[in-house]
Write a protein that holds these residues in place. Structure first.
Motif, PDB file in Angstrom:
ATOM      1  N   ARG A  64       0.795  -1.232   0.000  1.00 48.25           N
ATOM      2  CA  ARG A  64       0.000   0.000   0.000  1.00 48.25           C
ATOM      3  C   ARG A  64       0.828   1.283   0.000  1.00 48.25           C
ATOM      4  O   ARG A  64       0.261   2.376  -0.032  1.00 48.25           O
ATOM      5  CB  ARG A  64      -0.933  -0.023   1.215  1.00 48.25           C
ATOM      6  CG  ARG A  64      -2.014  -1.069   1.070  1.00 48.25           C
ATOM      7  CD  ARG A  64      -2.930  -1.175   2.258  1.00 48.25           C
ATOM      8  NE  ARG A  64      -4.049  -2.066   1.955  1.00 48.25           N
ATOM      9  CZ  ARG A  64      -4.964  -2.462   2.824  1.00 48.25           C
ATOM     10  NH1 ARG A  64      -4.888  -2.042   4.086  1.00 48.25           N
ATOM     11  NH2 ARG A  64      -5.946  -3.269   2.459  1.00 48.25           N
ATOM     12  N   ARG A  65       2.145   1.161   0.059  1.00 48.43           N
ATOM     13  CA  ARG A  65       2.947   2.381   0.181  1.00 48.43           C
ATOM     14  C   ARG A  65       2.837   3.281  -1.048  1.00 48.43           C
ATOM     15  O   ARG A  65       2.803   4.503  -0.922  1.00 48.43           O
ATOM     16  CB  ARG A  65       4.398   2.018   0.477  1.00 48.43           C
ATOM     17  CG  ARG A  65       4.597   1.766   1.948  1.00 48.43           C
ATOM     18  CD  ARG A  65       5.925   1.220   2.324  1.00 48.43           C
ATOM     19  NE  ARG A  65       5.938   0.936   3.755  1.00 48.43           N
ATOM     20  CZ  ARG A  65       6.595  -0.051   4.312  1.00 48.43           C
ATOM     21  NH1 ARG A  65       7.324  -0.875   3.561  1.00 48.43           N
ATOM     22  NH2 ARG A  65       6.548  -0.233   5.622  1.00 48.43           N
ATOM     23  N   TRP A  68      -0.380   5.133  -0.837  1.00 47.58           N
ATOM     24  CA  TRP A  68      -0.292   6.132   0.230  1.00 47.58           C
ATOM     25  C   TRP A  68       0.481   7.366  -0.249  1.00 47.58           C
ATOM     26  O   TRP A  68       0.108   8.498   0.053  1.00 47.58           O
ATOM     27  CB  TRP A  68       0.421   5.542   1.442  1.00 47.58           C
ATOM     28  CG  TRP A  68      -0.393   4.516   2.185  1.00 47.58           C
ATOM     29  CD1 TRP A  68      -1.737   4.322   2.116  1.00 47.58           C
ATOM     30  CD2 TRP A  68       0.112   3.541   3.088  1.00 47.58           C
ATOM     31  NE1 TRP A  68      -2.116   3.275   2.918  1.00 47.58           N
ATOM     32  CE2 TRP A  68      -1.001   2.791   3.540  1.00 47.58           C
ATOM     33  CE3 TRP A  68       1.371   3.223   3.577  1.00 47.58           C
ATOM     34  CZ2 TRP A  68      -0.872   1.736   4.452  1.00 47.58           C
ATOM     35  CZ3 TRP A  68       1.500   2.180   4.499  1.00 47.58           C
ATOM     36  CH2 TRP A  68       0.407   1.441   4.917  1.00 47.58           C
ATOM     37  N   ARG A  71      -1.802   9.359  -2.346  1.00 44.74           N
ATOM     38  CA  ARG A  71      -2.786  10.055  -1.514  1.00 44.74           C
ATOM     39  C   ARG A  71      -2.166  11.291  -0.880  1.00 44.74           C
ATOM     40  O   ARG A  71      -2.792  12.366  -0.826  1.00 44.74           O
ATOM     41  CB  ARG A  71      -3.297   9.091  -0.437  1.00 44.74           C
ATOM     42  CG  ARG A  71      -4.246   9.707   0.582  1.00 44.74           C
ATOM     43  CD  ARG A  71      -5.498  10.269  -0.065  1.00 44.74           C
ATOM     44  NE  ARG A  71      -6.400  10.836   0.906  1.00 44.74           N
ATOM     45  CZ  ARG A  71      -7.387  11.677   0.592  1.00 44.74           C
ATOM     46  NH1 ARG A  71      -7.566  12.051  -0.676  1.00 44.74           N
ATOM     47  NH2 ARG A  71      -8.194  12.147   1.523  1.00 44.74           N
ATOM     48  N   ALA A  93       5.568   7.437   3.359  1.00 44.38           N
ATOM     49  CA  ALA A  93       4.816   6.188   3.279  1.00 44.38           C
ATOM     50  C   ALA A  93       5.640   5.001   3.764  1.00 44.38           C
ATOM     51  O   ALA A  93       5.110   4.056   4.369  1.00 44.38           O
ATOM     52  CB  ALA A  93       4.340   5.955   1.852  1.00 44.38           C
ATOM     53  N   LEU A 106      -1.182   9.715   7.908  1.00 40.70           N
ATOM     54  CA  LEU A 106      -0.314   9.902   6.741  1.00 40.70           C
ATOM     55  C   LEU A 106       0.381  11.259   6.800  1.00 40.70           C
ATOM     56  O   LEU A 106       1.591  11.369   6.559  1.00 40.70           O
ATOM     57  CB  LEU A 106      -1.134   9.797   5.453  1.00 40.70           C
ATOM     58  CG  LEU A 106      -1.690   8.410   5.086  1.00 40.70           C
ATOM     59  CD1 LEU A 106      -2.608   8.520   3.882  1.00 40.70           C
ATOM     60  CD2 LEU A 106      -0.553   7.428   4.790  1.00 40.70           C
TER      61      LEU A 106
END
Length: 816
Positions: A64-65, A68, A71, A93, A106
């Motif tokens: 998921r890095r 992220w 995002r 991330a 985050l």
């Protein structure tokens, strides 16, 4: 869409993922599964089909890095933090160990990364803001708005732990507001002044008359007018080419009327007093008068000291490795006084070292540095720094084939015509012979010619070279920075020790890389054709990775001179018995290289040397037209000083100087001479160099100190990527331009020691990065899909962007 565990698969990784999802209750999207399963598979030992909770969570975070990071980029852009980079968000991330963080988590992680980067970017908060602004400007051309500057300043204040009552943020916002208003005023003033200068020129052009009006205005016959035009007594103000190949001549009526008093003398009567140029403030000055004042059609006469000497020119030509420099240096070392002029700062240093080694104290003068040796009567300098008023016994001018270079050819014309030496040695490839002969003729100087042969044989390989068959002392030649670094990554991944040379590197780094190659610390050299000029390299075999290049205008085949200049670097005399020139497999035909090496010197298409005005000419033309506008002066010079069919000279390409002059129109408070210095500054507009130059000029004009560029944050060399390397190279370019100006305007560019320290730090860091031969490059290459990994060029394909690997020779290195 959430994934529903599938317990029917026999794959251990699939089973492990399904079990972990069931046990942890974490939601996994279907699109995440393939990468998650691959990540878990690497964590499993043989026979294992389960992972613990911590391993599963870490694997899910790994998957998921990248999202992220994306995002975070979205969140920062919405918040106006346009200076946050992709590298920042990826670093943030990478620190998160919660598979399901919210936006606040985050942003907290990003804040830690940002604080560290801003704190490391510069020693002071003010310098940190300036460094980030400069990096953003270099990368995207974007100038921060006052509001964005305020957001950045708050982040910097937090990073430096400033007291909120310090007024730092408010001061930076206020400064940004002032600069924005100043920039808008500069742009508006520039438009107004350009419009005024263009209007003046248009009014003058509208006042011109055709030849049919000349007899009436001059009170002569048509035959007399034609005879006097042929005798250069009547100035043709403008020649307008016609579709049928003829020219329509136009004349300034004021000039014609002013010449009436000379008619008796021209007709053979009593001599009249010399013609006086009417006061520029009460008339429109014609192009012919401007041409006479500029005198570029009599350019050789402009160098009065050289013309007063009884000069003798010795032209020494020969291919690479023929000993041209050695021959001339021996004569220079024996002389009571002298100078050696080189095309690059690196070569000026080499000339100085060669003379010093012969026991001759020698000073140095380049665009960005001076070394004054007390009592020295010898000077090593770059060509543009040629002193024109101090006579010497012997002078050397190297690489005379640069006379044909569209960017710098005029500097070689000025140096060869103007070097005040009783004996001038001109060194170059055989291609320069016709042009040097023509210059000697225009100067009225006797010319001796010496032709040297190569000291060791140069042969063409019988077949193309495979990448796996590279050997120590091989040099691969590419034509772009990207290709050089791609090839480096490929070879380092194969365990080879590599040095690189390309135009964006500073002379110091290029020399260090060359030394590593010569000493055996690197067995393979990868370079652009930046190695074709200077650098003593012990190359056994030159291998072209492409036979086409982009020359700044078009993609074309290499010409014979380029193949000879680059290929001739093979076979250093005394190191290798012969030099070998080859082609990398897939890059093209060996027979093409063989043909180019055997080709006779190319005949120049135009033997007229290139010329351009200097400060004295600029001042003279400005006085004549009654204007302090550099834009107006250059506009008139471009129209007037040389006819397109002038038999002796041609006007050099002055587009960049004109672009700088145009942008400078809105900066008040600088003299014409100062504006001309700025117009000559070595900047690269593809890196927004002109816009930055105008900002510096505005600070100078406002009597504000011009702050030198900093190094920014330099990560550990072993962890630096290509983006950070390129950023450092651009920072070095800024420092070159700043130091160039500091030598000319020391009162405005005051922090020279800081700039020198920053330059040294950048050079050391860049060299450290290039010296890395670690497994990081192997890993980076191995992670790429096979079809994207760097490899040999395909036939006929060219990735080149000019001799420096970025479109054309960068002025920053060319003039320094």
């Amino acid at each position: 869409m959430a994934h529903k565990p599938d317990m029917t698969s026999n794959s251990p990784a699939v089973s492990a993922v399904a079990a972990a999802i069931a046990e942890t209750g974490l939601t996994v999207e279907t699109r995440e599964l393939p990468k998650l399963e691959r990540t878990i598979a690497r964590a499993l030992t043989p026979g294992q089909d389960r992972v613990d909770d911590a391993t599963f969570r870490a694997a899910l975070c790994t998957v998921r890095r990248k999202p992220w990071g994306s995002r975070l980029m979205d969140l920062t852009r919405r918040a106006g933090q346009v200076w946050v980079t992709r590298a920042d968000t990826e670093a943030a991330a990478a620190t998160i160990d919660d598979p399901e963080p919210d936006d606040a988590r985050l942003l907290d992680a990003l804040s830690v990364v940002i604080r560290a980067r801003l704190r490391a970017s510069a020693p002071t908060p003010e310098a940190a803001v300036e460094t980030i602004r400069a990096d953003l400007f270099d990368g995207t051309g974007r100038i921060l708005t006052p509001a964005e500057t305020e957001t950045l300043s708050r982040a910097v204040a937090e990073a430096f732990a400033l007291d909120p009552r310090s007024g730092f943020v408010e001061g930076m916002r206020r400064d940004a507001d002032i600069r924005r208003q100043e920039q808008e005023a500069i742009e508006q003033a520039a438009r107004t002044r350009r419009t005024e200068e263009e209007r003046r020129l248009q009014e003058w052009e509208a006042s011109l008359v055709g030849f049919s009006e000349v007899p009436r205005l001059l009170r002569c016959s048509g035959k007399e007018a034609l005879r006097w035009i042929a005798e250069n007594r009547l100035p043709v103000a403008r020649r307008v080419p016609q579709p049928d190949g003829t020219e329509h001549w136009e004349f300034d009526p004021r000039e014609l009327v002013a010449l009436r008093k000379h008619l008796p003398e021209w007709r053979g009567g009593a001599p009249s007093t010399p013609a006086l140029v009417p006061d520029a403030g009460t008339r429109k000055v014609g192009n012919a008068v401007i041409a006479r004042v500029a005198a570029l059609d009599r350019y050789a006469a402009h160098f009065k000291t050289a013309r007063a000497l009884k000069r003798r020119i010795t032209l020494v030509t020969g291919p690479t490795n023929s000993g041209k420099s050695h021959t001339a240096l021996e004569a220079l070392a024996r002389a009571e006084s002298g100078m050696a002029l080189a095309p690059l700062r690196l070569l000026a240093h080499e000339f100085r070292e060669a003379l010093t080694a012969r026991g001759v104290p020698t000073s140095l003068a380049t665009g960005e540095e001076r070394i004054d040796v007390p009592g020295s009567r010898h000077l090593a300098a770059t060509v543009e720094m040629c002193p024109l008023h101090n006579p010497v016994d012997v002078a050397i001018i190297d690489e005379a084939q640069m006379l044909s270079d569209p960017d710098r050819g005029a500097a070689w014309t000025a140096a060869i015509m103007g070097a005040p030496a009783r004996h001038l040695y001109v060194l170059g490839a055989p291609d320069c012979v016709p042009m040097v002969r023509r210059i000697a003729e225009l100067c009225g100087d006797p010319l001796d010619e010496v032709r040297l042969e190569r000291k060791g044989p140069l042969v063409t390989a019988s077949e193309a070279v495979q990448i796996k068959d590279l050997k120590p002392h091989d040099a691969l030649i590419a034509f772009s920075r990207r290709e050089v670094l791609d090839l480096r990554a490929l070879l380092v991944a194969r365990g080879r020790k590599v040095a690189v040379v390309y135009g964006a590197l500073s002379p110091e780094v290029r020399r260090a890389e060359a030394q590593r190659f010569n000493d055996g610390a690197a067995d393979i050299l990868i370079a652009t054709d930046a190695i074709g000029m200077g650098l003593n390299l012990t190359i056994r075999r030159v291998i072209f990775t492409a036979l086409r290049k982009f020359d700044g205008t078009q993609t074309r085949d290499l010409n014979a001179q380029e193949v000879k200049q680059i290929g001739g670097r093979a076979g250093r005399y005394g190191k290798h018995e012969q030099g070998i020139v080859a082609v990398l497999a897939g890059a093209g035909s060996v027979s093409f290289v063989r043909t180019m090496l055997a080709a006779p010197p190319a005949e120049p298409t135009d033997l007229r040397p290139q010329v351009q005005p200097d400060s004295d000419i600029i001042q003279a033309v400005a006085a004549e037209i009654g204007s302090e506008s550099l834009f107006g002066v250059l506009s008139r010079i471009r129209r007037a000083v040389l006819r397109h069919d002038d038999p002796n000279y041609r006007l050099a390409n002055m587009e960049q100087a004109f672009a700088i002059a145009t942008a400078l129109e809105g900066v008040t408070g600088l003299t014409l001479a100062q504006r001309w210095v700025y117009a000559m500054c070595p900047v690269d507009d593809r890196d927004n160099g002109i816009q930055r130059l105008i900002q510096w000029a505005a600070d100078h004009a406002a009597d504000r100190p011009v702050i030198p560029p900093g190094t920014g944050r330099l990560p550990p060399a072993e962890r630096a990527d290509r983006v950070e390397l390129e950023r450092a190279e651009k920072r070095h370019k800024r420092l070159v331009a700043w130091r160039w100006l500091a030598l000319r305007f020391p009162d405005a560019y005051r922090a020279s020691e800081d700039a020198e320290d920053a330059t040294a730090r950048l050079n050391d860091w860049i060299e450290d990065v290039l010296r890395q031969q670690s497994s990081r490059a192997r890993a980076d290459n191995a992670e790429q899909p096979a079809h994207k990994r760097p490899g040999p060029h395909k036939p006929g394909r060219s990735f080149g962007k000019g001799p420096a690997g970025n479109g054309r020779k960068p002025r920053s290195s060319a003039r320094t």
